[in-house]
Scaffold this motif. Sequence first.
Motif, mmCIF file in Angstrom:
data_model
loop_
_atom_site.group_PDB
_atom_site.id
_atom_site.type_symbol
_atom_site.label_atom_id
_atom_site.label_comp_id
_atom_site.label_asym_id
_atom_site.label_seq_id
_atom_site.Cartn_x
_atom_site.Cartn_y
_atom_site.Cartn_z
ATOM 1 N N ASN A 108 -6.039 15.962 44.195
ATOM 2 C CA ASN A 108 -6.520 15.655 42.959
ATOM 3 C C ASN A 108 -7.732 14.519 42.804
ATOM 4 O OD1 ASN A 108 -6.208 16.495 39.972
ATOM 5 N ND2 ASN A 108 -5.220 14.471 39.864
ATOM 6 N N ALA A 109 -7.238 13.686 43.434
ATOM 7 C CA ALA A 109 -8.236 12.497 43.415
ATOM 8 C C ALA A 109 -9.337 12.982 44.099
ATOM 9 C CB ALA A 109 -7.576 11.316 44.037
ATOM 10 N N ARG A 110 -9.778 13.445 45.010
ATOM 11 C CA ARG A 110 -10.559 13.962 45.546
ATOM 12 C C ARG A 110 -11.614 14.950 44.890
ATOM 13 N NH1 ARG A 110 -7.568 14.728 50.804
ATOM 14 N NH2 ARG A 110 -7.656 12.632 51.724
ATOM 15 N N ALA A 111 -10.675 16.118 44.272
ATOM 16 C CA ALA A 111 -11.332 16.816 43.448
ATOM 17 C C ALA A 111 -11.955 16.273 42.328
ATOM 18 C CB ALA A 111 -10.232 17.907 43.025
ATOM 19 N N LEU A 112 -11.310 15.416 41.600
ATOM 20 C CA LEU A 112 -11.931 14.917 40.477
ATOM 21 C C LEU A 112 -12.978 13.981 40.692
ATOM 22 C CD1 LEU A 112 -8.728 13.920 38.504
ATOM 23 C CD2 LEU A 112 -10.141 15.884 38.085
ATOM 24 N N ALA A 113 -13.139 13.443 41.802
ATOM 25 C CA ALA A 113 -14.403 12.740 42.049
ATOM 26 C C ALA A 113 -15.438 13.531 42.355
ATOM 27 C CB ALA A 113 -14.116 11.774 43.524
ATOM 28 N N THR A 114 -15.187 14.639 43.043
ATOM 29 C CA THR A 114 -16.327 15.630 43.102
ATOM 30 C C THR A 114 -16.720 16.206 41.800
ATOM 31 O OG1 THR A 114 -15.531 16.169 45.594
ATOM 32 C CG2 THR A 114 -16.745 18.087 44.322
ATOM 33 N N LEU A 115 -15.846 16.570 41.102
ATOM 34 C CA LEU A 115 -16.462 16.897 39.571
ATOM 35 C C LEU A 115 -17.133 16.064 38.877
ATOM 36 C CD1 LEU A 115 -13.101 19.154 38.598
ATOM 37 C CD2 LEU A 115 -15.192 19.900 39.075
ATOM 38 N N ARG A 116 -16.497 14.813 38.813
ATOM 39 C CA ARG A 116 -17.222 13.723 38.257
ATOM 40 C C ARG A 116 -18.610 13.494 38.826
ATOM 41 N NH1 ARG A 116 -13.591 10.205 39.671
ATOM 42 N NH2 ARG A 116 -11.993 10.624 38.188
ATOM 43 N N ASP A 117 -18.932 13.709 40.033
ATOM 44 C CA ASP A 117 -20.331 13.659 40.685
ATOM 45 C C ASP A 117 -21.128 14.612 40.321
ATOM 46 O OD1 ASP A 117 -19.578 11.229 41.878
ATOM 47 O OD2 ASP A 117 -19.402 12.155 43.801
ATOM 48 N N ALA A 118 -20.332 16.050 40.369
ATOM 49 C CA ALA A 118 -21.168 17.321 39.893
ATOM 50 C C ALA A 118 -21.557 17.268 38.317
ATOM 51 C CB ALA A 118 -20.260 18.482 40.431
ATOM 52 N N LEU A 119 -20.557 16.653 37.657
ATOM 53 C CA LEU A 119 -20.927 16.827 36.241
ATOM 54 C C LEU A 119 -21.568 15.638 35.696
ATOM 55 C CD1 LEU A 119 -17.539 18.094 35.076
ATOM 56 C CD2 LEU A 119 -19.663 19.611 35.381
ATOM 57 N N ALA A 120 -21.829 14.535 36.367
ATOM 58 C CA ALA A 120 -22.367 13.458 35.777
ATOM 59 C C ALA A 120 -23.765 13.754 35.166
ATOM 60 C CB ALA A 120 -22.302 12.251 36.692
ATOM 61 N N PRO A 121 -24.507 14.451 35.910
ATOM 62 C CA PRO A 121 -26.085 14.305 35.579
ATOM 63 C C PRO A 121 -26.510 15.386 34.603
ATOM 64 C CG PRO A 121 -25.779 14.956 38.097
ATOM 65 C CD PRO A 121 -24.584 14.823 37.359
ATOM 66 N N THR A 122 -25.350 16.170 34.214
ATOM 67 C CA THR A 122 -25.518 17.257 32.999
ATOM 68 C C THR A 122 -24.472 16.876 31.683
ATOM 69 O OG1 THR A 122 -23.948 18.986 34.268
ATOM 70 C CG2 THR A 122 -26.166 19.006 34.754
ATOM 71 N N VAL A 175 -17.724 25.657 35.185
ATOM 72 C CA VAL A 175 -17.311 26.515 36.355
ATOM 73 C C VAL A 175 -18.185 26.520 37.537
ATOM 74 C CG1 VAL A 175 -17.559 29.252 36.692
ATOM 75 C CG2 VAL A 175 -16.442 28.373 34.801
ATOM 76 N N GLU A 176 -19.447 26.101 37.614
ATOM 77 C CA GLU A 176 -20.341 25.918 38.598
ATOM 78 C C GLU A 176 -19.637 24.780 39.609
ATOM 79 O OE1 GLU A 176 -24.768 24.512 40.065
ATOM 80 O OE2 GLU A 176 -24.505 25.675 38.209
ATOM 81 N N ALA A 177 -19.490 23.545 38.704
ATOM 82 C CA ALA A 177 -18.616 22.618 39.327
ATOM 83 C C ALA A 177 -17.232 22.752 40.117
ATOM 84 C CB ALA A 177 -18.420 21.343 38.231
ATOM 85 N N LEU A 178 -16.537 23.603 39.368
ATOM 86 C CA LEU A 178 -15.234 24.205 39.978
ATOM 87 C C LEU A 178 -15.446 24.742 41.299
ATOM 88 C CD1 LEU A 178 -13.042 25.076 36.649
ATOM 89 C CD2 LEU A 178 -12.658 23.537 38.444
ATOM 90 N N ALA A 179 -16.601 25.740 41.314
ATOM 91 C CA ALA A 179 -16.892 26.363 42.363
ATOM 92 C C ALA A 179 -17.132 25.521 43.636
ATOM 93 C CB ALA A 179 -18.085 27.519 42.304
ATOM 94 N N SER A 180 -17.648 24.233 43.369
ATOM 95 C CA SER A 180 -17.940 23.359 44.467
ATOM 96 C C SER A 180 -16.585 23.071 45.056
ATOM 97 C CB SER A 180 -18.836 22.138 43.825
ATOM 98 O OG SER A 180 -18.162 21.489 43.093
ATOM 99 N N LEU A 181 -15.622 22.803 44.475
ATOM 100 C CA LEU A 181 -14.418 22.543 45.116
ATOM 101 C C LEU A 181 -13.799 23.519 46.220
ATOM 102 C CD1 LEU A 181 -12.452 21.476 41.908
ATOM 103 C CD2 LEU A 181 -13.804 19.944 43.450
ATOM 104 N N ALA A 182 -13.217 22.743 47.077
ATOM 105 C CA ALA A 182 -12.556 23.728 47.991
ATOM 106 C C ALA A 182 -11.337 24.307 47.273
ATOM 107 C CB ALA A 182 -11.696 22.849 49.111
ATOM 108 N N PRO A 183 -11.016 25.588 47.612
ATOM 109 C CA PRO A 183 -9.875 26.366 47.064
ATOM 110 C C PRO A 183 -8.788 25.649 46.506
ATOM 111 C CG PRO A 183 -10.949 27.595 48.824
ATOM 112 C CD PRO A 183 -11.344 26.249 49.046
ATOM 113 N N ARG A 184 -8.085 24.874 47.686
ATOM 114 C CA ARG A 184 -6.646 24.132 47.395
ATOM 115 C C ARG A 184 -7.153 22.963 46.283
ATOM 116 N NH1 ARG A 184 -1.971 24.914 49.795
ATOM 117 N NH2 ARG A 184 -0.618 23.118 50.087
ATOM 118 N N GLN A 185 -8.134 22.431 46.188
ATOM 119 C CA GLN A 185 -8.591 21.372 45.318
ATOM 120 C C GLN A 185 -8.711 22.039 44.183
ATOM 121 O OE1 GLN A 185 -11.928 19.382 46.547
ATOM 122 N NE2 GLN A 185 -10.804 17.876 48.048
#
Length: 176
Positions: A153-167, A111-121
Amino acid sequence: MRDAERDREFTEFVTEHRDTLLRIARLLAAGDEAAAEDVVQTTLTRLYVKWRHVRRADNRLGYARASLTHTYVDETRRAHRRRETTVERAVGEREDAQVTTYDGELRAVVVEALASLAPRQRAVVVLRHWLDLDVAETARVLGCSAGTVKSQNARALATLRDALAPTVRPTPEETR
């Protein structure tokens, strides 16, 4: 259509689908319960006003999901909704701490990672990966091109991957 009949149909629809709409709204709002409730309430109000059109739809829930998504995107564009949120860390909590397999903790991280995305993403991710809509249907719901859906979608998934990778790391069984 008579008002009593409209009210009965609408009440049946809400009784059957409100929980589903609320789950979608929670994802769109990245876990913000109050914002999710607001989006659902606004959506249901809009659906009630246009019930004459909604009732003729082949897929009433699909119509409601599209309306919910539009309402969410509209709400995030409003200036009073644009605010920063802070994430407080517990005293002594390491930033690189691993998430255990407890679902509640993993849910909070996602949920925290989702919150880091822009609303449209965030809307694209929820529609494509949670509701399993294809690119064309997602584009239709959001009122944009298929190319826009793909790039968001590609940008959002890249952001999620970066946000979630450490945890979020795969277990040894998942890497085989």
